[in-house]
Design a protein around this motif. Structure first.
Motif, PDB file in Angstrom:
ATOM      1  N   GLU A 103       0.830  -1.206   0.000  1.00  0.00           N
ATOM      2  CA  GLU A 103       0.000   0.000   0.000  1.00  0.00           C
ATOM      3  C   GLU A 103       0.865   1.257   0.000  1.00  0.00           C
ATOM      4  N   HIS A 104       0.481   2.219  -0.816  1.00  0.00           N
ATOM      5  CA  HIS A 104       1.169   3.511  -0.915  1.00  0.00           C
ATOM      6  C   HIS A 104       2.619   3.378  -1.407  1.00  0.00           C
ATOM      7  N   ILE A 105       2.921   2.289  -2.085  1.00  0.00           N
ATOM      8  CA  ILE A 105       4.279   2.195  -2.653  1.00  0.00           C
ATOM      9  C   ILE A 105       4.251   2.112  -4.170  1.00  0.00           C
ATOM     10  N   ASP A 106       3.048   2.190  -4.754  1.00  0.00           N
ATOM     11  CA  ASP A 106       2.977   2.201  -6.221  1.00  0.00           C
ATOM     12  C   ASP A 106       3.653   3.449  -6.780  1.00  0.00           C
ATOM     13  N   TYR A 107       3.564   4.573  -6.068  1.00  0.00           N
ATOM     14  CA  TYR A 107       4.213   5.806  -6.535  1.00  0.00           C
ATOM     15  C   TYR A 107       5.599   5.984  -5.914  1.00  0.00           C
ATOM     16  N   ASN A 108       6.075   4.948  -5.240  1.00  0.00           N
ATOM     17  CA  ASN A 108       7.408   4.986  -4.634  1.00  0.00           C
ATOM     18  C   ASN A 108       8.302   3.873  -5.183  1.00  0.00           C
ATOM     19  N   ASP A 109       8.051   3.497  -6.449  1.00  0.00           N
ATOM     20  CA  ASP A 109       8.855   2.483  -7.145  1.00  0.00           C
ATOM     21  C   ASP A 109       8.821   1.126  -6.452  1.00  0.00           C
ATOM     22  N   GLY A 110       7.717   0.832  -5.793  1.00  0.00           N
ATOM     23  CA  GLY A 110       7.558  -0.485  -5.185  1.00  0.00           C
ATOM     24  C   GLY A 110       6.710  -1.389  -6.058  1.00  0.00           C
ATOM     25  N   PHE A 111       6.206  -2.449  -5.445  1.00  0.00           N
ATOM     26  CA  PHE A 111       5.341  -3.403  -6.131  1.00  0.00           C
ATOM     27  C   PHE A 111       4.000  -3.463  -5.401  1.00  0.00           C
ATOM     28  N   VAL A 112       2.971  -3.846  -6.121  1.00  0.00           N
ATOM     29  CA  VAL A 112       1.674  -4.100  -5.500  1.00  0.00           C
ATOM     30  C   VAL A 112       1.312  -5.562  -5.742  1.00  0.00           C
ATOM     31  N   LEU A 113       0.356  -6.069  -4.972  1.00  0.00           N
ATOM     32  CA  LEU A 113      -0.018  -7.484  -5.073  1.00  0.00           C
ATOM     33  C   LEU A 113      -1.545  -7.617  -5.132  1.00  0.00           C
ATOM     34  N   GLY A 171      -4.404  14.327   2.261  1.00  0.00           N
ATOM     35  CA  GLY A 171      -3.426  13.486   2.938  1.00  0.00           C
ATOM     36  C   GLY A 171      -2.520  12.774   1.956  1.00  0.00           C
ATOM     37  N   TYR A 172      -3.108  12.296   0.877  1.00  0.00           N
ATOM     38  CA  TYR A 172      -2.353  11.613  -0.182  1.00  0.00           C
ATOM     39  C   TYR A 172      -1.309  12.551  -0.790  1.00  0.00           C
ATOM     40  N   ASN A 173      -1.726  13.762  -1.113  1.00  0.00           N
ATOM     41  CA  ASN A 173      -0.805  14.730  -1.732  1.00  0.00           C
ATOM     42  C   ASN A 173       0.339  15.101  -0.790  1.00  0.00           C
ATOM     43  N   VAL A 174       0.013  15.268   0.486  1.00  0.00           N
ATOM     44  CA  VAL A 174       1.039  15.594   1.482  1.00  0.00           C
ATOM     45  C   VAL A 174       2.043  14.449   1.606  1.00  0.00           C
ATOM     46  N   ARG A 175       1.542  13.197   1.652  1.00  0.00           N
ATOM     47  CA  ARG A 175       2.445  12.042   1.765  1.00  0.00           C
ATOM     48  C   ARG A 175       3.389  11.975   0.560  1.00  0.00           C
ATOM     49  N   ARG A 176       2.855  12.220  -0.607  1.00  0.00           N
ATOM     50  CA  ARG A 176       3.705  12.174  -1.812  1.00  0.00           C
ATOM     51  C   ARG A 176       4.826  13.207  -1.711  1.00  0.00           C
ATOM     52  N   HIS A 177       4.488  14.389  -1.254  1.00  0.00           N
ATOM     53  CA  HIS A 177       5.491  15.448  -1.118  1.00  0.00           C
ATOM     54  C   HIS A 177       6.546  15.058  -0.081  1.00  0.00           C
ATOM     55  N   GLU A 178       6.103  14.453   1.008  1.00  0.00           N
ATOM     56  CA  GLU A 178       7.033  14.067   2.079  1.00  0.00           C
ATOM     57  C   GLU A 178       8.029  13.006   1.616  1.00  0.00           C
ATOM     58  N   VAL A 179       7.531  11.986   0.922  1.00  0.00           N
ATOM     59  CA  VAL A 179       8.463  10.930   0.479  1.00  0.00           C
ATOM     60  C   VAL A 179       9.384  11.426  -0.640  1.00  0.00           C
ATOM     61  N   LEU A 212      16.863  13.492  -0.356  1.00  0.00           N
ATOM     62  CA  LEU A 212      17.931  13.549   0.648  1.00  0.00           C
ATOM     63  C   LEU A 212      18.735  12.243   0.678  1.00  0.00           C
ATOM     64  N   LEU A 213      18.032  11.128   0.559  1.00  0.00           N
ATOM     65  CA  LEU A 213      18.719   9.823   0.560  1.00  0.00           C
ATOM     66  C   LEU A 213      19.649   9.688  -0.645  1.00  0.00           C
ATOM     67  N   LYS A 214      19.208  10.159  -1.803  1.00  0.00           N
ATOM     68  CA  LYS A 214      20.053  10.111  -3.021  1.00  0.00           C
ATOM     69  C   LYS A 214      21.303  10.969  -2.848  1.00  0.00           C
ATOM     70  N   LYS A 215      21.112  12.078  -2.168  1.00  0.00           N
ATOM     71  CA  LYS A 215      22.227  13.010  -1.958  1.00  0.00           C
ATOM     72  C   LYS A 215      23.336  12.376  -1.104  1.00  0.00           C
ATOM     73  N   HIS A 216      22.939  11.603  -0.127  1.00  0.00           N
ATOM     74  CA  HIS A 216      23.899  11.001   0.803  1.00  0.00           C
ATOM     75  C   HIS A 216      24.418   9.640   0.335  1.00  0.00           C
ATOM     76  N   PHE A 217      23.602   8.925  -0.437  1.00  0.00           N
ATOM     77  CA  PHE A 217      23.992   7.582  -0.888  1.00  0.00           C
ATOM     78  C   PHE A 217      23.883   7.529  -2.410  1.00  0.00           C
ATOM     79  N   THR A 239      16.224   4.760  -6.421  1.00  0.00           N
ATOM     80  CA  THR A 239      14.819   4.819  -5.993  1.00  0.00           C
ATOM     81  C   THR A 239      14.733   4.179  -4.607  1.00  0.00           C
ATOM     82  N   PHE A 240      13.535   4.200  -4.020  1.00  0.00           N
ATOM     83  CA  PHE A 240      13.335   3.525  -2.737  1.00  0.00           C
ATOM     84  C   PHE A 240      13.612   2.024  -2.839  1.00  0.00           C
ATOM     85  N   ARG A 241      13.540   1.498  -4.055  1.00  0.00           N
ATOM     86  CA  ARG A 241      13.709   0.057  -4.237  1.00  0.00           C
ATOM     87  C   ARG A 241      15.124  -0.407  -3.869  1.00  0.00           C
TER      88      ARG A 241
END
Length: 390
Positions: A37-47, A224-232, A238-243, A248-250
């Motif tokens: 859940e909520h990882i389809d737009y975060n380069d995850g998988f759904v089932l 709430g959905y729009n805010v979550r997308r902005h947060e991730v 930031l994660l890409k910048k350091h690593f 992607t999150f994957r």
């Protein structure tokens, strides 16, 4: 309503309205998402998986260019000429169909007039994707009756595009994909970014899936959905910048997220931590299903809910109550919120034969707590959109 009764009622209404039986019947299912859940737009998988709740379309081709579409459940109809330009309609239900027609017309497919009556056993507003079932059922029917040669993937994308353009909902591809590609006792591990997919065993043997519809939908779903997308998005930047190895999150690990906890800040840390864990849970769930390890699958589902409620913060009091209320039931292996959040259904993995006792007990507790009647749905995993054969 059973599939047989749905087909009978839809066919009889067609005959009553047009004075002849339909040429063909089509069935287009709703869907569940087992985990992811909520990882389809975060380069995850759904089932997801198609379920035995359907939109039924009774269909006949005409020799003229006149078209009539009747929504039996709404006691509403629309008439038009197939050669007219298709534009958004004031009746919202029409736009799910007109959006599909528009996509076919801009591809310049040759179409003729037709009559359609459709009816549904998919509960509206329960998060089971009745809209995708209408879109895909209609696309599938036109593809079959007019021999358009569209692939399943093309029909799913046409359904999604229809919703974007005529309905005004910027949905992902999961709902349409599951409706078209569903198979009996199979879940689809879908990469929403590339549309690569694979089927996995979802025959739960002595267990079954039970949906408990909270009968609430809070208004802050979209915001709430729009805010979550902005947060991730902030988090992955930031994660890409350091690593440098993170694309992607994957390919991001829990250790990486933990290392940047103070820099991310507590809120964005929680969002990113959930995403990384949920991507892994989908992989683990696939392995559990293939091994028929349903206790493991149930544990993963419950862990997902904990993450959605406490880390991603997209649950609500009513859904948390439904999930918490079954945690100590010996016949329940796991439960979680399903869908975008802030209402809708919980999905429960339970022992077969225990459903009625669970429904009775939880319905009473829920009514006492919130004054709301619970709607339970016993479901089975079914095949995708298809032409009905007697």
């Amino acid at each position: 309503m059973s599939k047989k009764k749905l087909i009978q009622h839809t066919s009889e209404h067609f005959e009553k309205m047009f004075q002849h039986p339909p040429q063909t019947i089509f069935l287009s299912p709703g869907r569940i998402n087992i985990i992811g859940e909520h990882i389809d737009y975060n380069d995850g998988f759904v089932l997801p998986a198609a379920i035995n709740k359907y939109v039924c379309l009774a269909f006949s081709v005409k020799e003229t260019s006149e078209c009539t579409i009747i929504a039996k459940d709404l006691n509403s109809e629309v008439k038009f000429d197939i050669h007219e330009n298709v534009v958004p309609h004031k009746k919202m239900w029409v736009n799910y169909i007109f959006g599909v027609l528009h996509q076919l017309k801009i591809r310049q497919f040759p179409l003729k007039g037709f009559n359609v009556v459709f009816s549904s056993s998919i509960p509206i507003g329960a998060g089971l994707s009745s809209s995708a079932a209408v879109e895909c059922g209609f696309a599938y029917a036109l593809n079959t009756m007019f021999d358009l040669g569209l692939s399943k993937k093309e029909m799913a994308l046409i359904g999604q595009k229809s919703e974007h353009t005529f309905v005004g909902v910027n949905c992902g591809i999961m709902d349409q994909f599951a409706s078209v590609f569903g198979k009996k006792n199979k879940a689809i591990k879908l990469d929403c970014t590339t549309l690569a997919y694979e089927y996995h065993n979802a025959d739960f043997k002595k267990y079954s899936l039970l949906l408990l519809d909270s009968n609430v939908k809070h208004t802050h779903l979209t915001s709430g959905y729009n805010v979550r997308r902005h947060e991730v998005e902030q988090g992955i930047t930031l994660l890409k910048k350091h690593f440098t190895e993170v694309k992607t999150f994957r390919n991001c690990t829990e250790a990486m997220v933990d290392a940047l906890r103070s820099e991310l800040g507590e809120t964005i840390y929680k969002r990113c931590h959930f995403v990384v864990k949920e991507i892994q849970r989908v992989q683990d769930a696939v392995q559990a299903m293939e091994a028929s390890d349903f206790k493991k699958l149930g544990t993963l589902m419950s862990e997902t809910h904990e993450g959605l409620s406490k880390e991603y913060e997209v649950s609500c009091d009513e859904i948390d109550f439904l999930v918490d209320a079954v945690q100590n039931e010996k016949t329940v292996l796991g439960a979680r919120m399903m869908g975008g959040g802030f209402g809708g259904c919980s999905i429960n993995l339970v022992e077969k034969g225990s459903e009625d006792a669970i429904i009775e007990r939880i319905s009473k507790l829920y009514r006492n707590q919130f004054g709301i009647e619970l709607k339970p749905y016993k479901i089975k995993i079914s095949k995708g959109t298809s032409r009905y054969k007697k």
